[in-house]
Design a protein around this motif. Structure first.
Motif, PDB file in Angstrom:
ATOM      1  N   ALA A  82      57.699  82.887  32.882  1.00 36.77           N
ATOM      2  CA  ALA A  82      58.175  82.992  31.507  1.00 36.77           C
ATOM      3  C   ALA A  82      59.358  83.958  31.470  1.00 36.77           C
ATOM      4  O   ALA A  82      59.383  84.955  32.187  1.00 36.77           O
ATOM      5  CB  ALA A  82      57.069  83.491  30.583  1.00 36.77           C
ATOM      6  N   VAL A  83      60.328  83.638  30.617  1.00 40.84           N
ATOM      7  CA  VAL A  83      61.514  84.475  30.418  1.00 40.84           C
ATOM      8  C   VAL A  83      61.562  84.841  28.941  1.00 40.84           C
ATOM      9  O   VAL A  83      61.687  83.963  28.088  1.00 40.84           O
ATOM     10  CB  VAL A  83      62.798  83.726  30.824  1.00 40.84           C
ATOM     11  N   LEU A  84      61.420  86.139  28.647  1.00 34.61           N
ATOM     12  CA  LEU A  84      61.508  86.621  27.271  1.00 34.61           C
ATOM     13  C   LEU A  84      62.912  87.166  27.047  1.00 34.61           C
ATOM     14  O   LEU A  84      63.305  88.132  27.694  1.00 34.61           O
ATOM     15  CB  LEU A  84      60.499  87.736  27.003  1.00 34.61           C
ATOM     16  N   VAL A  85      63.649  86.540  26.169  1.00 35.76           N
ATOM     17  CA  VAL A  85      64.993  87.001  25.833  1.00 35.76           C
ATOM     18  C   VAL A  85      64.885  87.777  24.530  1.00 35.76           C
ATOM     19  O   VAL A  85      64.479  87.233  23.507  1.00 35.76           O
ATOM     20  CB  VAL A  85      65.963  85.816  25.704  1.00 35.76           C
ATOM     21  N   VAL A  86      65.215  89.064  24.607  1.00 35.00           N
ATOM     22  CA  VAL A  86      65.007  89.974  23.491  1.00 35.00           C
ATOM     23  C   VAL A  86      66.367  90.457  22.986  1.00 35.00           C
ATOM     24  O   VAL A  86      67.167  90.956  23.764  1.00 35.00           O
ATOM     25  CB  VAL A  86      64.171  91.197  23.941  1.00 35.00           C
ATOM     26  N   GLY A  87      66.620  90.284  21.699  1.00 33.70           N
ATOM     27  CA  GLY A  87      67.897  90.760  21.175  1.00 33.70           C
ATOM     28  C   GLY A  87      68.262  90.155  19.848  1.00 33.70           C
ATOM     29  O   GLY A  87      67.396  89.798  19.055  1.00 33.70           O
ATOM     30  N   ARG A  88      69.553  90.018  19.623  1.00 32.28           N
ATOM     31  CA  ARG A  88      70.108  89.473  18.388  1.00 32.28           C
ATOM     32  C   ARG A  88      70.478  88.019  18.628  1.00 32.28           C
ATOM     33  O   ARG A  88      71.162  87.693  19.590  1.00 32.28           O
ATOM     34  CB  ARG A  88      71.342  90.278  18.001  1.00 32.28           C
ATOM     35  N   ALA A  89      70.049  87.138  17.733  1.00 38.18           N
ATOM     36  CA  ALA A  89      70.252  85.701  17.917  1.00 38.18           C
ATOM     37  C   ALA A  89      71.719  85.347  18.107  1.00 38.18           C
ATOM     38  O   ALA A  89      72.045  84.446  18.881  1.00 38.18           O
ATOM     39  CB  ALA A  89      69.658  84.928  16.747  1.00 38.18           C
ATOM     40  N   SER A  90      72.628  86.048  17.453  1.00 43.03           N
ATOM     41  CA  SER A  90      74.045  85.709  17.582  1.00 43.03           C
ATOM     42  C   SER A  90      74.604  86.025  18.964  1.00 43.03           C
ATOM     43  O   SER A  90      75.688  85.577  19.311  1.00 43.03           O
ATOM     44  CB  SER A  90      74.869  86.426  16.505  1.00 43.03           C
ATOM     45  N   GLU A  91      73.878  86.792  19.780  1.00 42.02           N
ATOM     46  CA  GLU A  91      74.304  87.053  21.164  1.00 42.02           C
ATOM     47  C   GLU A  91      74.015  85.861  22.064  1.00 42.02           C
ATOM     48  O   GLU A  91      74.533  85.783  23.164  1.00 42.02           O
ATOM     49  CB  GLU A  91      73.549  88.262  21.742  1.00 42.02           C
ATOM     50  N   TRP A  92      73.175  84.967  21.602  1.00 37.69           N
ATOM     51  CA  TRP A  92      72.697  83.903  22.452  1.00 37.69           C
ATOM     52  C   TRP A  92      73.543  82.651  22.312  1.00 37.69           C
ATOM     53  O   TRP A  92      74.016  82.320  21.237  1.00 37.69           O
ATOM     54  CB  TRP A  92      71.248  83.571  22.115  1.00 37.69           C
ATOM     55  N   VAL A  93      73.699  81.941  23.390  1.00 42.55           N
ATOM     56  CA  VAL A  93      74.442  80.689  23.398  1.00 42.55           C
ATOM     57  C   VAL A  93      73.435  79.554  23.413  1.00 42.55           C
ATOM     58  O   VAL A  93      72.520  79.529  24.236  1.00 42.55           O
ATOM     59  CB  VAL A  93      75.356  80.630  24.640  1.00 42.55           C
ATOM     60  N   ASP A  94      73.597  78.616  22.516  1.00 45.21           N
ATOM     61  CA  ASP A  94      72.608  77.551  22.344  1.00 45.21           C
ATOM     62  C   ASP A  94      72.985  76.302  23.131  1.00 45.21           C
ATOM     63  O   ASP A  94      73.477  75.330  22.594  1.00 45.21           O
ATOM     64  CB  ASP A  94      72.479  77.225  20.856  1.00 45.21           C
ATOM     65  N   VAL A  95      72.781  76.351  24.442  1.00 40.64           N
ATOM     66  CA  VAL A  95      73.018  75.191  25.292  1.00 40.64           C
ATOM     67  C   VAL A  95      71.751  74.956  26.116  1.00 40.64           C
ATOM     68  O   VAL A  95      71.362  75.809  26.898  1.00 40.64           O
ATOM     69  CB  VAL A  95      74.219  75.410  26.236  1.00 40.64           C
ATOM     70  N   ARG A 106      62.293  83.320  22.836  1.00 35.77           N
ATOM     71  CA  ARG A 106      63.301  84.187  22.240  1.00 35.77           C
ATOM     72  C   ARG A 106      62.663  85.093  21.190  1.00 35.77           C
ATOM     73  O   ARG A 106      61.929  84.628  20.334  1.00 35.77           O
ATOM     74  CB  ARG A 106      64.392  83.337  21.604  1.00 35.77           C
ATOM     75  N   LEU A 107      62.959  86.368  21.282  1.00 39.89           N
ATOM     76  CA  LEU A 107      62.458  87.350  20.325  1.00 39.89           C
ATOM     77  C   LEU A 107      63.665  87.970  19.626  1.00 39.89           C
ATOM     78  O   LEU A 107      64.339  88.837  20.178  1.00 39.89           O
ATOM     79  CB  LEU A 107      61.620  88.413  21.032  1.00 39.89           C
ATOM     80  N   ASP A 108      63.939  87.518  18.418  1.00 42.89           N
ATOM     81  CA  ASP A 108      65.103  87.984  17.668  1.00 42.89           C
ATOM     82  C   ASP A 108      64.747  89.276  16.948  1.00 42.89           C
ATOM     83  O   ASP A 108      64.163  89.269  15.865  1.00 42.89           O
ATOM     84  CB  ASP A 108      65.542  86.908  16.674  1.00 42.89           C
ATOM     85  N   ILE A 109      65.112  90.411  17.553  1.00 40.87           N
ATOM     86  CA  ILE A 109      64.837  91.714  16.942  1.00 40.87           C
ATOM     87  C   ILE A 109      66.132  92.458  16.621  1.00 40.87           C
ATOM     88  O   ILE A 109      66.096  93.633  16.258  1.00 40.87           O
ATOM     89  CB  ILE A 109      63.926  92.583  17.827  1.00 40.87           C
ATOM     90  N   GLY A 110      67.256  91.796  16.778  1.00 39.99           N
ATOM     91  CA  GLY A 110      68.533  92.414  16.459  1.00 39.99           C
ATOM     92  C   GLY A 110      69.095  93.240  17.604  1.00 39.99           C
ATOM     93  O   GLY A 110      68.585  93.219  18.719  1.00 39.99           O
ATOM     94  N   THR A 111      70.165  93.955  17.280  1.00 39.42           N
ATOM     95  CA  THR A 111      70.820  94.792  18.288  1.00 39.42           C
ATOM     96  C   THR A 111      69.996  96.050  18.536  1.00 39.42           C
ATOM     97  O   THR A 111      69.101  96.384  17.769  1.00 39.42           O
ATOM     98  CB  THR A 111      72.233  95.194  17.818  1.00 39.42           C
ATOM     99  N   ASP A 112      70.344  96.752  19.602  1.00 40.43           N
ATOM    100  CA  ASP A 112      69.631  97.993  19.927  1.00 40.43           C
ATOM    101  C   ASP A 112      70.072  99.105  18.982  1.00 40.43           C
ATOM    102  O   ASP A 112      71.175  99.623  19.087  1.00 40.43           O
ATOM    103  CB  ASP A 112      69.913  98.393  21.377  1.00 40.43           C
ATOM    104  N   VAL A 113      69.188  99.440  18.059  1.00 33.12           N
ATOM    105  CA  VAL A 113      69.431 100.568  17.151  1.00 33.12           C
ATOM    106  C   VAL A 113      68.471 101.719  17.464  1.00 33.12           C
ATOM    107  O   VAL A 113      68.480 102.734  16.771  1.00 33.12           O
ATOM    108  CB  VAL A 113      69.279 100.147  15.665  1.00 33.12           C
ATOM    109  N   TRP A 114      67.664 101.559  18.516  1.00 34.15           N
ATOM    110  CA  TRP A 114      66.624 102.530  18.843  1.00 34.15           C
ATOM    111  C   TRP A 114      67.049 103.512  19.924  1.00 34.15           C
ATOM    112  O   TRP A 114      66.649 104.665  19.892  1.00 34.15           O
ATOM    113  CB  TRP A 114      65.341 101.806  19.257  1.00 34.15           C
TER     114      TRP A 114
END
Length: 134
Positions: A82-95, A106-114
């Protein structure tokens, strides 16, 4: 050089990060090999690895699609169940890439603000999302 690395990183994002309907996907289990990926591999992916480790997962690695060598990231994605991609959806390319169709979550939690992987608000954000995959 830098331009070539950026091009390879863009190809990597296209290959690894894609839109996937998570309903009906196999649940994550502690015996699985999991790679957690974010942009730089320092905070969000490490936090996801930490949450999984606290739930008995021992074959979990974190990396970044821009900060790690693209060949190494691809090798980890091949290795993983399994590959968990964690970040902001707009960073991802949909291909879509059929090789990873059943691996990517995909875990859309936004940019790193922590700023750190063990920040209480980051863990509070990630924990229910990851528990929803178990």
């Amino acid at each position: 050089g830098g331009d070539g690395r950026r091009q390879v990183a863009a190809v990597l994002r296209v290959r690894v990060v894609r839109e996937v309907g998570q309903e009906g996907m196999t649940a994550l289990t502690p015996d699985m090999k999991v790679v957690c990926i974010c942009r730089r591999g320092q905070v969000r992916s490490v936090a996801a690895r930490h949450v999984l480790h606290c739930r008995g997962f021992r074959k979990v690695l974190a990396c970044g699609w821009e900060s790690n060598d693209p060949e190494a990231v691809m090798m980890l994605c091949e290795w993983a169940d399994a590959v968990l991609v964690v970040g902001r959806a707009s960073e991802w390319v949909d291909v879509p890439d059929a090789r990873y169709r059943d691996k990517v979550r995909r875990l859309d939690i936004g940019t790193d603000v922590w700023g750190r992987y063990d920040h209480p608000n980051l863990l509070a954000t990630l924990t229910p999302l990851i528990e929803g995959l178990l």
